[in-house]
Motif scaffolding. Structure first.
Motif, short mmCIF file in Angstrom:
data_model
loop_
_atom_site.label_atom_id
_atom_site.label_comp_id
_atom_site.label_asym_id
_atom_site.label_seq_id
_atom_site.Cartn_x
_atom_site.Cartn_y
_atom_site.Cartn_z
N THR A 68 0.73 -1.33 0.08
CA THR A 68 -0.16 -0.03 0.01
C THR A 68 0.80 1.34 -0.13
OG1 THR A 68 -1.58 -1.07 1.08
CG2 THR A 68 -1.95 1.21 1.24
N HIS A 117 -0.71 -4.83 -12.29
CA HIS A 117 -2.06 -4.12 -12.22
C HIS A 117 -1.86 -2.44 -11.89
CE1 HIS A 117 -1.35 -4.87 -7.93
NE2 HIS A 117 -2.46 -4.27 -7.58
N HIS A 153 -2.81 -0.35 -9.49
CA HIS A 153 -2.86 0.19 -8.28
C HIS A 153 -1.42 1.03 -8.36
CE1 HIS A 153 -6.22 -2.08 -6.19
NE2 HIS A 153 -6.84 -0.96 -7.02
N THR A 187 -3.65 -0.39 -16.65
CA THR A 187 -2.58 0.36 -16.47
C THR A 187 -1.80 1.07 -17.43
OG1 THR A 187 -2.13 -1.55 -14.77
CG2 THR A 187 -0.21 -0.19 -15.36
N HIS A 246 -8.92 -9.71 -7.13
CA HIS A 246 -8.75 -8.16 -6.77
C HIS A 246 -9.63 -7.23 -7.13
CE1 HIS A 246 -5.65 -5.92 -4.28
NE2 HIS A 246 -5.45 -5.19 -5.45
N THR A 278 -5.69 -7.89 -12.34
CA THR A 278 -4.56 -7.85 -11.82
C THR A 278 -4.02 -9.40 -12.19
OG1 THR A 278 -5.24 -6.61 -9.74
CG2 THR A 278 -3.40 -7.98 -9.47
N ASP A 303 -1.32 -8.91 -6.04
CA ASP A 303 -2.17 -8.72 -5.27
C ASP A 303 -3.47 -9.84 -5.40
OD1 ASP A 303 -0.53 -6.87 -4.13
OD2 ASP A 303 -1.89 -5.09 -4.39
#
Length: 246
Positions: free
Chosen positions: A13, A61, A63, A94, A135, A139, A156
């Motif tokens: 994170t 991915h 994030h 992405t 996820h 992902t 993830d």
């Protein structure tokens, strides 16, 4: 032949003090693939190799803790190092986000290739296979094989994914283990116990737990993961190397 994996970042994170988010450099017989490039990983990449020796990039991915160094890398390669044509593989979301953030585009610095669930592609001399995880966005877990040596990364995921989605016989299995409490994001992340169970089910030879939240107790992750795996697991740390040789 051998695969060597260097941990460039492993925080989940956000980065722990002095740490970095997800990023792993895979060296397969001298062909270097960067898997994820979260914040802080580009600096650590430069400790491992000269930047003109990076061959390809895979981003699992969209994030931000898994890819936000990409625009910085684009600037370094384009405006300072004058490199072009670096292979880049990632999901549709992405690539779209990266294109927008980079302003005047990913190309010609990178050669973007869309990947999705079930893809099996040649990246230089290595074989890369992808399987979708559980996820909140698309992902992809990834497996890299080179002359009998192998590495796999869960990316993830929640508990509906397993290493078996990428096939058996994995030499180094890097598995997210974000927390110790199954009540923490139960559908999108794994606990140390769940990671150990998935390593055992997939008969992973070396299991490495990664993506712990900053402030976590690594020894408790090691204990719970090892109990579920049936033998000692490793805990990822910046600068650590893992090796599989056939």
């Amino acid at each position: 032949m051998a695969i060597d994996v260097a941990v460039l970042g492993c925080s989940g994170t956000y980065a722990a003090p002095g740490g970095a988010c997800s990023g792993y450099l895979v060296d397969a017989g001298g062909y270097r693939v960067l898997v994820d490039c979260g914040p802080g990983t580009f600096a650590n990449l430069q400790r491992e190799l000269p930047l003109d020796q990076l061959d390809a990039i895979v981003i699992t991915h969209s994030h931000p803790d898994h890819w936000l160094e990409l625009p910085v890398m684009r600037n370094a390669f384009r405006y300072v190092l004058e490199r072009a044509g670096i292979a880049l593989y990632s999901t549709a979301e992405t690539l779209a986000l990266a294109e927008a953030v980079c302003g005047n585009g990913l190309t010609p610095t990178f050669v973007p290739t869309l990947i999705t669930d079930g893809d099996d592609v040649a990246i230089g001399p290595v074989r890369a296979r992808f399987a979708r995880t559980q996820h909140s966005v698309e992902t992809l877990s990834v497996r890299i094989d080179h002359n009998g040596a192998s590495f796999a990364f869960s990316a993830d995921t929640g508990p509906d994914w397993s290493f078996t989605a990428l096939g058996m016989g994995i030499g180094i299995g890097l598995c997210e283990a974000t927390s110790l409490d199954p009540a923490h994001a139960p559908d999108v992340h794994l606990t140390a116990t769940q990671a150990g169970e998935r390593g055992r089910a997939g008969r992973v030879q070396q299991l490495v737990l990664t993506h712990q939240l900053p402030g976590s107790n690594p020894e408790e992750f090691r204990r719970q993961g090892s109990d579920a795996y049936g033998s000692p697991v490793h805990i990822a740390s910046v600068g650590a190397h893992f090796h599989h040789e056939t």
